[in-house]
Design an enzyme around this catalytic site. Structure first.
Site, PDB file in Angstrom:
ATOM      1  N   GLY A 287      -4.517  -3.813   5.678  1.00  0.00           N
ATOM      2  CA  GLY A 287      -3.110  -3.416   7.063  1.00  0.00           C
ATOM      3  C   GLY A 287      -4.011  -2.384   7.691  1.00  0.00           C
ATOM      4  O   GLY A 287      -4.186  -1.461   7.182  1.00  0.00           O
TER       5      GLY A 287
ATOM      6  N   ASP B 214      -6.725   2.683  -2.988  1.00  0.00           N
ATOM      7  CA  ASP B 214      -7.752   3.475  -2.014  1.00  0.00           C
ATOM      8  C   ASP B 214      -8.394   4.420  -1.394  1.00  0.00           C
ATOM      9  O   ASP B 214      -7.402   5.455  -0.840  1.00  0.00           O
ATOM     10  CB  ASP B 214      -7.134   2.127  -0.610  1.00  0.00           C
TER      11      ASP B 214
ATOM     12  N   LYS C 101      -1.460  -0.922  -4.682  1.00  0.00           N
ATOM     13  CA  LYS C 101      -1.754  -0.865  -4.273  1.00  0.00           C
ATOM     14  C   LYS C 101      -1.790   1.237  -4.331  1.00  0.00           C
ATOM     15  O   LYS C 101      -0.370   1.544  -3.189  1.00  0.00           O
ATOM     16  CB  LYS C 101      -2.523  -0.703  -2.812  1.00  0.00           C
TER      17      LYS C 101
ATOM     18  N   LYS D 158      -2.945   4.815  -2.880  1.00  0.00           N
ATOM     19  CA  LYS D 158      -4.117   5.911  -2.367  1.00  0.00           C
ATOM     20  C   LYS D 158      -4.309   7.008  -2.963  1.00  0.00           C
ATOM     21  O   LYS D 158      -3.229   7.204  -4.093  1.00  0.00           O
ATOM     22  CB  LYS D 158      -3.628   6.089  -0.777  1.00  0.00           C
TER      23      LYS D 158
ATOM     24  N   LYS E 222     -10.504  -7.158   7.971  1.00  0.00           N
ATOM     25  CA  LYS E 222      -9.128  -6.537   8.992  1.00  0.00           C
ATOM     26  C   LYS E 222     -10.042  -7.187  10.226  1.00  0.00           C
ATOM     27  O   LYS E 222     -10.393  -6.736  10.139  1.00  0.00           O
ATOM     28  CB  LYS E 222      -8.655  -5.449   9.346  1.00  0.00           C
TER      29      LYS E 222
ATOM     30  N   ASP F 154     -13.770  -1.980   3.364  1.00  0.00           N
ATOM     31  CA  ASP F 154     -13.174  -1.900   4.035  1.00  0.00           C
ATOM     32  C   ASP F 154     -14.224  -1.632   5.067  1.00  0.00           C
ATOM     33  O   ASP F 154     -14.090  -1.775   5.732  1.00  0.00           O
ATOM     34  CB  ASP F 154     -11.523  -0.775   3.413  1.00  0.00           C
TER      35      ASP F 154
ATOM     36  N   GLU G 212     -10.911   0.584  -3.131  1.00  0.00           N
ATOM     37  CA  GLU G 212     -11.346   0.338  -2.299  1.00  0.00           C
ATOM     38  C   GLU G 212     -11.840   1.896  -0.937  1.00  0.00           C
ATOM     39  O   GLU G 212     -11.220   2.878  -1.657  1.00  0.00           O
ATOM     40  CB  GLU G 212     -10.254  -0.176  -1.549  1.00  0.00           C
TER      41      GLU G 212
ATOM     42  N   SER H  40       0.991  -0.497   0.322  1.00  0.00           N
ATOM     43  CA  SER H  40      -0.102  -0.432   0.052  1.00  0.00           C
ATOM     44  C   SER H  40       0.751   1.168   0.400  1.00  0.00           C
ATOM     45  O   SER H  40       2.259   1.401   1.397  1.00  0.00           O
ATOM     46  CB  SER H  40      -0.789  -0.158   0.849  1.00  0.00           C
TER      47      SER H  40
HETATM   48  C1  NPQ Z   1      -6.178   0.561   4.455  1.00  0.00           C
HETATM   49  N1  NPQ Z   1      -4.258   1.001   5.806  1.00  0.00           N
HETATM   50  O1  NPQ Z   1      -6.467   0.103   3.385  1.00  0.00           O
HETATM   51  C2  NPQ Z   1      -5.213   1.166   5.876  1.00  0.00           C
HETATM   52  C3  NPQ Z   1      -5.510   2.269   6.500  1.00  0.00           C
HETATM   53  C4  NPQ Z   1      -4.299   2.865   7.113  1.00  0.00           C
HETATM   54  C5  NPQ Z   1      -2.292   0.199   4.785  1.00  0.00           C
HETATM   55  O2  NPQ Z   1      -3.208   1.340   3.049  1.00  0.00           O
HETATM   56  C6  NPQ Z   1      -2.431   4.866  11.278  1.00  0.00           C
HETATM   57  C7  NPQ Z   1      -3.112   4.187  11.928  1.00  0.00           C
HETATM   58  C8  NPQ Z   1      -2.504   5.268   9.893  1.00  0.00           C
HETATM   59  C9  NPQ Z   1      -3.987   2.957  11.392  1.00  0.00           C
HETATM   60  C10 NPQ Z   1      -3.396   4.871   8.370  1.00  0.00           C
HETATM   61  C11 NPQ Z   1      -3.282   0.810   4.625  1.00  0.00           C
HETATM   62  C12 NPQ Z   1      -3.415   4.308   9.701  1.00  0.00           C
HETATM   63  C13 NPQ Z   1      -3.744   3.533   9.587  1.00  0.00           C
HETATM   64  C14 NPQ Z   1      -3.609   4.015   6.672  1.00  0.00           C
HETATM   65  C15 NPQ Z   1      -4.702   2.568   8.833  1.00  0.00           C
HETATM   66  O3  NPQ Z   1      -7.219   1.923   4.426  1.00  0.00           O
HETATM   67 MG    MG Z   2      -8.373   0.680   3.502  1.00  0.00          MG
END
Ligand code: NPQ
Ligand code: MG
Length: 369
Positions: free
Chosen positions: A290, A188, A161, A163, A262, A238, A213, A135
């Site tokens: 994650g 995402d 992926k 953002k 998750k 998600d 996403e 990600s």
């Molecule tokens: C997701 N994670 O899928 C999350 C969102 C995310 C790896 O993309 C601190 C705590 C920072 C939780 C950043 C990924 C974060 C967090 C992103 C969760 O949407």
């Molecule tokens: Mg997500």
């Protein structure tokens, strides 16, 4: 097993690189480590709540309070035959799935350690290695984004992926396709758009993305269903999927074609397996998300992702993308083929470096039955 002791540690680790999503940029990760002791064995869980309620309504402060004042008394001194009994035992507390998951997952680790079996065996895992994706956060420039993607592809990761948010979407995806061709690619949005922007999101259709996403609001199902009828790109949910019931609702309404699992968001492994099974029964693929976990939470994720319907690469990458050093030694690594091995030792099967945990701990709490 009888739960004799519960320990909380608030831990803070710097991130190797900042991570930016549609809700903001972070430079470090603060989270709760939870240890449960029963029958002289210890199990570990990691709470995925963050300092801010921006991804989800929970924070470390709410999770600490809910665990200490409401959840711990529901498990301490009680005997459980199976970790599947933990989530129902916490049902009196509404919501707070991340707080509940930290306890539930520690109980699974404890149960697996008592049996001297890898956690994956108890969960029903069927593969020895999982496919790994990355990600990639929002960057300061498209050039920086291209550089990151080049590095991750060279490392062998099976899918990229990125953002997105309004202002960092179509042009970013266009650049990635122009420079890297038909790589496995998804985006995402972390709830950054509204249904009124459907025609803008439809501009992503020509890029043949694996999925988009969580484009719309964190608690929405209905608008996602409407959006899925207006775009070709498969929607993956998600944030919205916080229970097996909501997963069923989303599939029934056609709000998504893929589900991100998750365990923190769902209240632990048992609830995650239920969502996995619901999706499997309807031919809907799932993948493991994650939450910037340390090696402890990451190890839990790897075991869960070894279940059969995790058919798409997840956001479970090597430790070194996030923390150097990690709290575990050796850290989690990815093979040149973009896979992560499922640990074979008892429980989560990773070795915790307690000196590092101690050095990173900012607050502690312990309670006995
Ligand atoms: C997701 N994670 O899928 C999350 C969102 C995310 C790896 O993309 C601190 C705590 C920072 C939780 C950043 C990924 C974060 C967090 C992103 C969760 O949407
Ligand atoms: Mg997500």
């Amino acid at each position: 097993m009888r739960i004799d002791r519960l320990r909380l540690r608030l831990v803070r680790l710097p991130l190797v690189h900042f991570f930016e999503t549609s809700f903001g940029r972070v430079y470090d990760r603060t989270f709760i480590l939870l240890a449960l002791e029963g029958d002289g064995v210890e199990g570990l869980g990691e709470c995925v709540a963050d300092v801010d309620p921006y991804y989800s309504p929970e924070t470390n402060v709410t999770a600490w309070h809910i665990i200490k004042d409401f959840l711990a008394p529901l498990v301490l001194g009680r005997a459980f035959d199976d970790p599947r009994e933990i989530y129902p035992a916490l049902a009196r507390v509404r919501g707070h799935n991340m707080a509940k998951a930290a306890i539930e997952m520690a109980a699974w680790d404890l149960a697996a350690r008592r049996l001297e079996a890898p956690l994956a065996r108890l969960l029903g895992g069927t593969r020895g290695a999982i496919a790994s994706g990355v990600s990639i956060g929002i960057q300061d420039s498209l050039d920086q984004l291209a550089q990151k993607i080049e590095t991750e592809l060279a490392a062998g990761y099976r899918r990229i992926k990125i953002k997105i948010k309004p202002g960092w979407d179509v042009a970013a995806v266009d650049m990635v396709r122009a420079r890297f061709g038909a790589i496995p690619l998804m985006v995402d949005a972390n709830a950054a758009y509204r249904l009124a922007q459907a025609s803008h999101l439809a501009r992503l259709d020509r890029f043949e993305l694996m999925m988009i996403e969580q484009p719309l609001e964190y608690d929405d199902i209905r608008d996602h269903a409407a959006l899925q009828h207006q775009i070709r790109t498969p929607i993956c949910l998600d944030e919205s999927i916080h229970s097996p019931r909501v997963a069923e609702e989303a599939l029934a309404l056609g709000a998504c074609r893929i589900v991100n699992i998750k365990p923190g968001r769902l209240g632990g492994h048992a609830q995650s397996i239920r969502v996995h099974d619901i999706c499997a029964a309807q031919g809907v693929p799932v993948w493991h998300g994650g939450m910037l976990e340390s090696g402890i939470g990451r190890a839990h994720n790897i075991h869960l992702a070894s279940l059969p319907n995790f058919t798409l690469p997840g956001d479970i990458a090597a430790s070194r993308r996030y923390f150097v050093p990690d709290l575990i030694e050796p850290p989690i690594d990815v093979s040149g083929e973009g896979t992560v091995a499922v640990p074979t030792g008892p429980g989560i099967g990773v070795h915790v470096d307690w000196e590092r945990v101690k050095a990173a701990t900012v607050e502690e709490y312990e309670v006995r039955a």
